[in-house]
Design an enzyme around this catalytic site. Structure first.
Site, PDB file in Angstrom:
ATOM      1  N   ASP A 149      93.948  25.880  72.036  1.00 33.71           N
ATOM      2  CA  ASP A 149      93.900  26.926  73.151  1.00 33.71           C
ATOM      3  C   ASP A 149      92.821  27.947  73.004  1.00 33.71           C
ATOM      4  O   ASP A 149      91.903  27.953  72.000  1.00 33.71           O
ATOM      5  CB  ASP A 149      94.785  27.506  73.315  1.00 33.71           C
ATOM      6  CG  ASP A 149      95.454  28.516  72.066  1.00 33.71           C
ATOM      7  OD1 ASP A 149      95.242  27.920  70.976  1.00 33.71           O
ATOM      8  OD2 ASP A 149      95.895  29.471  72.469  1.00 33.71           O
ATOM      9  N   GLU A 202      97.838  29.393  70.041  1.00 31.03           N
ATOM     10  CA  GLU A 202      97.587  30.340  68.912  1.00 31.03           C
ATOM     11  C   GLU A 202      97.383  31.704  69.379  1.00 31.03           C
ATOM     12  O   GLU A 202      97.511  32.527  68.716  1.00 31.03           O
ATOM     13  CB  GLU A 202      96.581  29.784  68.033  1.00 31.03           C
ATOM     14  CG  GLU A 202      96.469  30.620  66.919  1.00 31.03           C
ATOM     15  CD  GLU A 202      95.561  31.844  66.913  1.00 31.03           C
ATOM     16  OE1 GLU A 202      95.421  32.569  65.744  1.00 31.03           O
ATOM     17  OE2 GLU A 202      94.713  31.918  67.766  1.00 31.03           O
ATOM     18  N   GLU A 203      96.680  31.672  70.844  1.00 31.60           N
ATOM     19  CA  GLU A 203      96.248  32.936  70.995  1.00 31.60           C
ATOM     20  C   GLU A 203      97.292  33.760  71.600  1.00 31.60           C
ATOM     21  O   GLU A 203      96.976  34.872  72.393  1.00 31.60           O
ATOM     22  CB  GLU A 203      94.981  32.668  72.165  1.00 31.60           C
ATOM     23  CG  GLU A 203      93.683  31.859  71.495  1.00 31.60           C
ATOM     24  CD  GLU A 203      92.967  32.886  70.685  1.00 31.60           C
ATOM     25  OE1 GLU A 203      93.560  33.925  70.208  1.00 31.60           O
ATOM     26  OE2 GLU A 203      91.783  32.343  70.125  1.00 31.60           O
ATOM     27  N   GLU A 258      89.433  28.537  61.276  1.00 33.08           N
ATOM     28  CA  GLU A 258      88.830  29.826  62.095  1.00 33.08           C
ATOM     29  C   GLU A 258      87.643  30.210  61.877  1.00 33.08           C
ATOM     30  O   GLU A 258      86.959  29.893  61.149  1.00 33.08           O
ATOM     31  CB  GLU A 258      90.131  30.801  61.813  1.00 33.08           C
ATOM     32  CG  GLU A 258      91.613  30.619  61.899  1.00 33.08           C
ATOM     33  CD  GLU A 258      91.727  31.113  63.648  1.00 33.08           C
ATOM     34  OE1 GLU A 258      90.809  31.447  64.234  1.00 33.08           O
ATOM     35  OE2 GLU A 258      92.845  30.816  64.027  1.00 33.08           O
TER      36      GLU A 258
END
Length: 357
Positions: free
Chosen positions: A75, A129-130, A158
């Site tokens: 995402d 994840e965001e 990341e």
């Protein structure tokens, strides 16, 4: 729609980065990108592939002595006039280029092109994840399929600008509340203004001196900041309540309990209500795969200043690091971009580490 992740794209991590960026996948809208990733992984005979929600897991089962995880979230934050991608010289611009579709591209490229790695590998391409932790794909998998996360070592792809960022900070949010007594502003002496009382809370924050902590050669800088303030009843009323929301980013040598105790110490005498917390993760540099990975990177690790999903693996006893081609300073920015050279360097590093020996 034909899957844009075609075989000629999968073999080139730069083309693959751009193809992934051009599949819109703002949090809670990852179905299309997860469908595309699942399709190409299921076509690889050396992988066993499963899916939970919009999280796709693929793994080798070669009987190696150790298993590692390569994980990346699918995402992005909301678009900001930066979709689809564009290329200018050595830079790919677009939403998610840095955070973290260039990292996802490295993992997907390896999954498709490295059938015989020196470790068994579990690839995790996960959703959400965001946004809030309750939607996070790794969080959901840890409840439904905890075995998918089992490993000797994990790398979260990341953005780190091509260096190893070890562990991560913990994060805690709390509300500091002041109270007063309502009155008409024309007769304000009859009341007690709760917003005025918050001045001491802000002074304590202004005077706060955060710790700097070095663990295994990695230096973590803590921080305590006001991030939101709320109060007021009406334009003619002395307010009787005000809240200051604070965020503590703490080094991984503190537990969540110790972090909360620290916030209580700083704001002694005030009502403190914790609203959110997540633990940090220690550097995780001692595991044998970590040492070999550091040798492949060829540079000293740094501390991860921020929270990432390495903490989820650390909580399960799996040492984990952050490594990816994106620049963390560009994450979520309107001009977010990634250097093509960093993508190629990242792919070469992972191949050096994981290729058969």
């Amino acid at each position: 729609m034909a899957n844009p992740l075609s075989p000629d794209v999968l073999v080139d991590p730069v083309l693959l980065t751009r193809a992934l960026v051009d599949i819109e996948s703002v949090s809670r809208n990852e179905k299309v990108i997860a469908d595309c990733v699942e399709e190409v992984l299921r076509q690889a005979p050396h992988l066993h592939t499963e899916r939970h929600g919009h999280t796709v897991m693929a793994r080798t089962d070669l009987g190696r002595k150790r298993r590692i995880v390569l994980a990346g979230h699918l995402d992005t934050v909301p678009l900001n006039n930066n979709f689809p991608s564009t290329v200018v010289d050595d830079l790919i611009y677009g939403c998610g280029t840095s955070d973290m579709k260039s990292g996802v591209a490295l993992a997907l490229h390896l999954a498709a092109t490295l059938p015989d790695p020196c470790y068994d590998i579990t690839y995790l391409f996960y959703e959400a994840e965001e946004i809030e932790a309750k939607y996070n794909g790794l969080n959901l998998v840890s409840q439904a399929h905890p075995g998918w996360l089992a490993a000797d070592f994990a790398v979260l792809l990341e953005p780190t600008y091509g260096v190893v960022e070890a562990g991560c900070q913990g994060t805690l949010r709390a509300q500091i509340r002041t109270t007063g007594r309502r009155a008409h502003t024309a007769r304000s002496w009859r009341g007690v203004n709760a917003i005025h009382a918050a001045g001491e809370v802000l002074r304590r924050l202004e005077d706060y001196r955060p710790r700097t902590v070095t663990i295994d050669g990695c230096t973590y800088r803590e921080g305590l900041n006001a991030v939101r303030i709320a109060g007021g009843v009406a334009g003619n009323v002395v307010p009787d309540e005000c809240t200051v929301e604070v965020n503590l980013r703490f080094a991984p040598d503190r537990t969540e309990k110790q972090a909360l105790e620290h916030v209580h110490e700083v704001f002694e005498g005030y009502d403190v209500e914790q609203t959110d917390s997540a633990p940090g993760a220690l550097p995780g540099l001692a595991a044998a795969p970590a040492r070999e990975f550091l040798a492949a990177v060829g540079a000293e690790p740094a501390a991860k200043l921020g929270w990432t999903d390495v903490a989820r693996f650390a909580a399960m006893g799996v040492p984990a690091l952050n490594y990816g081609p994106g620049d963390p300073l560009l994450a979520h920015a309107p001009d977010e971009h990634v250097e093509i050279g960093k993508i190629r360097d990242g792919a070469a590093t992972l191949h050096r580490w994981l290729a058969p020996r």
